[in-house]
Design an enzyme around this catalytic site. Structure first.
Site, PDB file in Angstrom:
ATOM      1  N   ASP A   1      65.929 -79.646   0.604  1.00 18.41           N
ATOM      2  CA  ASP A   1      64.123 -80.461   1.417  1.00 18.41           C
ATOM      3  C   ASP A   1      65.010 -81.468   1.063  1.00 18.41           C
ATOM      4  O   ASP A   1      65.378 -82.380   0.672  1.00 18.41           O
ATOM      5  CB  ASP A   1      63.905 -79.845   1.365  1.00 18.41           C
ATOM      6  CG  ASP A   1      62.881 -79.827  -0.420  1.00 18.41           C
ATOM      7  OD1 ASP A   1      64.127 -80.368  -1.466  1.00 18.41           O
ATOM      8  OD2 ASP A   1      62.222 -78.939  -0.668  1.00 18.41           O
TER       9      ASP A   1
ATOM     10  N   ASP B   1      68.775 -79.200  -7.066  1.00 16.82           N
ATOM     11  CA  ASP B   1      67.207 -78.897  -6.955  1.00 16.82           C
ATOM     12  C   ASP B   1      66.159 -78.711  -8.130  1.00 16.82           C
ATOM     13  O   ASP B   1      67.573 -78.552  -9.292  1.00 16.82           O
ATOM     14  CB  ASP B   1      66.400 -77.629  -6.186  1.00 16.82           C
ATOM     15  CG  ASP B   1      65.082 -77.654  -5.022  1.00 16.82           C
ATOM     16  OD1 ASP B   1      64.987 -78.672  -5.241  1.00 16.82           O
ATOM     17  OD2 ASP B   1      65.432 -76.433  -4.524  1.00 16.82           O
TER      18      ASP B   1
ATOM     19  N   LYS C   1      64.132 -78.636   5.818  1.00 16.55           N
ATOM     20  CA  LYS C   1      62.997 -77.327   5.764  1.00 16.55           C
ATOM     21  C   LYS C   1      61.721 -77.604   5.735  1.00 16.55           C
ATOM     22  O   LYS C   1      61.380 -78.396   5.994  1.00 16.55           O
ATOM     23  CB  LYS C   1      63.146 -76.925   4.007  1.00 16.55           C
ATOM     24  CG  LYS C   1      62.637 -76.031   3.385  1.00 16.55           C
ATOM     25  CD  LYS C   1      62.372 -75.565   1.979  1.00 16.55           C
ATOM     26  CE  LYS C   1      61.227 -76.620   1.127  1.00 16.55           C
ATOM     27  NZ  LYS C   1      61.507 -76.252  -0.740  1.00 16.55           N
TER      28      LYS C   1
ATOM     29  N   ASP D   1      39.354 -60.793 -24.727  1.00 22.76           N
ATOM     30  CA  ASP D   1      38.620 -60.780 -23.656  1.00 22.76           C
ATOM     31  C   ASP D   1      39.975 -61.865 -23.273  1.00 22.76           C
ATOM     32  O   ASP D   1      39.486 -62.078 -22.020  1.00 22.76           O
ATOM     33  CB  ASP D   1      37.528 -61.720 -24.221  1.00 22.76           C
ATOM     34  CG  ASP D   1      37.377 -62.685 -24.475  1.00 22.76           C
ATOM     35  OD1 ASP D   1      38.349 -63.491 -25.175  1.00 22.76           O
ATOM     36  OD2 ASP D   1      36.337 -63.356 -25.094  1.00 22.76           O
ATOM     37  N   GLY D   2      40.919 -62.402 -24.037  1.00 25.08           N
ATOM     38  CA  GLY D   2      42.237 -63.311 -22.985  1.00 25.08           C
ATOM     39  C   GLY D   2      41.961 -64.168 -23.524  1.00 25.08           C
ATOM     40  O   GLY D   2      42.809 -64.963 -23.773  1.00 25.08           O
ATOM     41  N   GLU D   3      40.763 -64.827 -24.280  1.00 26.70           N
ATOM     42  CA  GLU D   3      40.863 -66.693 -24.654  1.00 26.70           C
ATOM     43  C   GLU D   3      41.825 -67.018 -26.067  1.00 26.70           C
ATOM     44  O   GLU D   3      42.004 -66.657 -26.722  1.00 26.70           O
ATOM     45  CB  GLU D   3      39.325 -66.605 -25.586  1.00 26.70           C
ATOM     46  CG  GLU D   3      38.011 -66.214 -24.061  1.00 26.70           C
ATOM     47  CD  GLU D   3      37.357 -66.492 -25.119  1.00 26.70           C
ATOM     48  OE1 GLU D   3      36.425 -66.666 -25.948  1.00 26.70           O
ATOM     49  OE2 GLU D   3      35.906 -66.426 -23.873  1.00 26.70           O
TER      50      GLU D   3
HETATM   51  C1  R5P Z   1      59.785 -77.066  -3.217  1.00 32.88           C
HETATM   52  O1  R5P Z   1      59.206 -78.865  -2.711  1.00 32.88           O
HETATM   53  C2  R5P Z   1      60.595 -76.904  -4.840  1.00 32.88           C
HETATM   54  O2  R5P Z   1      61.166 -78.125  -4.962  1.00 32.88           O
HETATM   55  C3  R5P Z   1      61.491 -76.372  -4.384  1.00 32.88           C
HETATM   56  O3  R5P Z   1      62.598 -76.473  -3.465  1.00 32.88           O
HETATM   57  C4  R5P Z   1      61.041 -75.233  -4.291  1.00 32.88           C
HETATM   58  O4  R5P Z   1      59.485 -75.206  -5.221  1.00 32.88           O
HETATM   59  C5  R5P Z   1      61.797 -73.531  -4.702  1.00 32.88           C
HETATM   60  O5  R5P Z   1      61.250 -72.642  -5.113  1.00 32.88           O
HETATM   61  P1  R5P Z   1      61.482 -71.480  -4.005  1.00 32.88           P
HETATM   62  O6  R5P Z   1      63.035 -71.159  -4.313  1.00 32.88           O
HETATM   63  O7  R5P Z   1      60.218 -70.038  -4.432  1.00 32.88           O
HETATM   64  O8  R5P Z   1      62.079 -71.612  -2.381  1.00 32.88           O
END
Ligand code: R5P
Length: 329
Positions: free
Chosen positions: A186, A235, A209, A54-56
């Protein structure tokens, strides 16, 4: 009612020279745990994780941990809900088996992006995960380039956040020419970008962003001069690749060299992400093994994977000695 045989899989655990230390790994971190185990030269033991029809989730430790320091290495990588429940189950099993202390190393912390309500009727999932982790009996959490270090505030237990910036910077160092610039895609990535920039002696540019949806973002403009520059976009994670693709578009419009280098700690990489980034003009992608490889075969962009096993092994050794993790953070 017929009951199908449950799925069973072995997960590694080890004890080293510290006779009262045991490392357990969740199924999302098996390869990384193997590499950490090789780094530390530890004896492997076994535990089991089962999935019932059942996935548990059911886990069973095959060794006593009574009185032990347990290091639980388990990323909550996709499928995030599955791996989160496994982590909680493993911690609960350790607590009920009378472990002295449970340190949870979570190399990728799923739901970290859900850290505020943004004025809407939404949950704060990162806060909820922090509550669950503590309820499960975990005493100390170690993360890696977590989405925002402010998540520490959701916990009442110690949290250490390691960074993969030095290992990734060393890996893409050979791609750096004069006129390179580190790009934060961002505002949330500015701190990370500054760390890379300081280490490599490069300037920083920042993309403005806006997230429009789970897979849609829009970059309005860029702060910083990227004209004629090789851009190294950094990132914490790449999921759909949308953030990188949109950043690349705006960087190209601003006159950056049309080939880009990308470095991210966590390669979530949902299907299609690599192709999207290749199409956009990403020529090199550097990631770590915090998440086991999800690279699609045949994709035109192959990530170079740098291991964080030595970093985690060093952290484990220091934790067992009661030492500081400051230099690794
Ligand atoms: C967001 O603030 C994160 O630091 C990444 O920039 C983001 O989650 C990347 O997601 P995706 O590749 O879907 O744009």
């Amino acid at each position: 009612m017929s009951v199908a045989k449950p799925l069973r899989m072995e997960i590694p655990a080890f004890s080293n020279g510290h006779t009262n230390a045991t490392l357990l790994a969740g199924s999302a971190s098996r390869s990384l745990a193997d590499a950490v185990e090789r780094e530390l030269g530890c004896r492997l033991a076994a535990a089991m994780i089962e999935r019932f029809p059942d996935g548990e989730v059911m886990v069973c430790l095959d060794e006593p941990v009574r009185g032990h320091e347990v290091i639980l290495l388990a990323a909550t990588a996709p499928p995030v809900n599955e791996h989160l429940v496994e982590l909680l189950a493993l911690a609960d099993a350790c607590r009920r088996a009378d472990a002295a202390r449970i340190v949870s190393i979570i190399p990728y912390f799923g739901y970290a992006r859900s850290d505020r309500r943004d004025g809407r009727r939404t949950p704060i999932m990162a806060s909820l995960v922090a509550e669950l982790v503590q309820q499960a009996g975990i005493d100390h959490v170690v993360t890696l380039d977590i989405h925002t270090p402010a998540l520490e505030g959701f916990f009442r237990i110690p949290v250490d956040n390691l960074t993969a910036v030095p290992v990734l910077a060393n890996a893409f160092g050979s791609h750096i020419a004069t006129g390179a610039v580190i790009v934060a895609p961002d505002f949330g990535a500015i701190r990370l970008a500054n760390r890379y920039a300081t280490k490599l002696g490069l300037p920083v540019a920042v993309c403005h962003k806006r997230r429009l949806g789970g897979a849609e973002v829009s970059v309005g403009r860029i702060t910083g001069d990227v004209s004629g520059c090789l851009c190294i976009i950094v990132d914490d994670m790449i999921s759909t690749g949308g953030t990188i693709v949109e950043s690349v578009r705006v960087l190209n419009e601003a006159g950056a060299l049309p080939e880009h280098v990308v470095a991210a700690t966590h390669a979530v990489l949902v299907p299609g992400a690599l192709e999207k980034m290749a199409d956009a003009g990403v020529r090199a992608l550097f990631v770590t093994d915090s998440i086991e490889s999800r690279a699609e075969s045949g994709a035109r962009l192959t990530p170079s994977v740098v291991s964080v096993a030595p970093l985690i092994a060093t952290a484990v050794a220091r934790l067992l000695e009661g030492g500081s993790l400051r230099e690794l953070a």
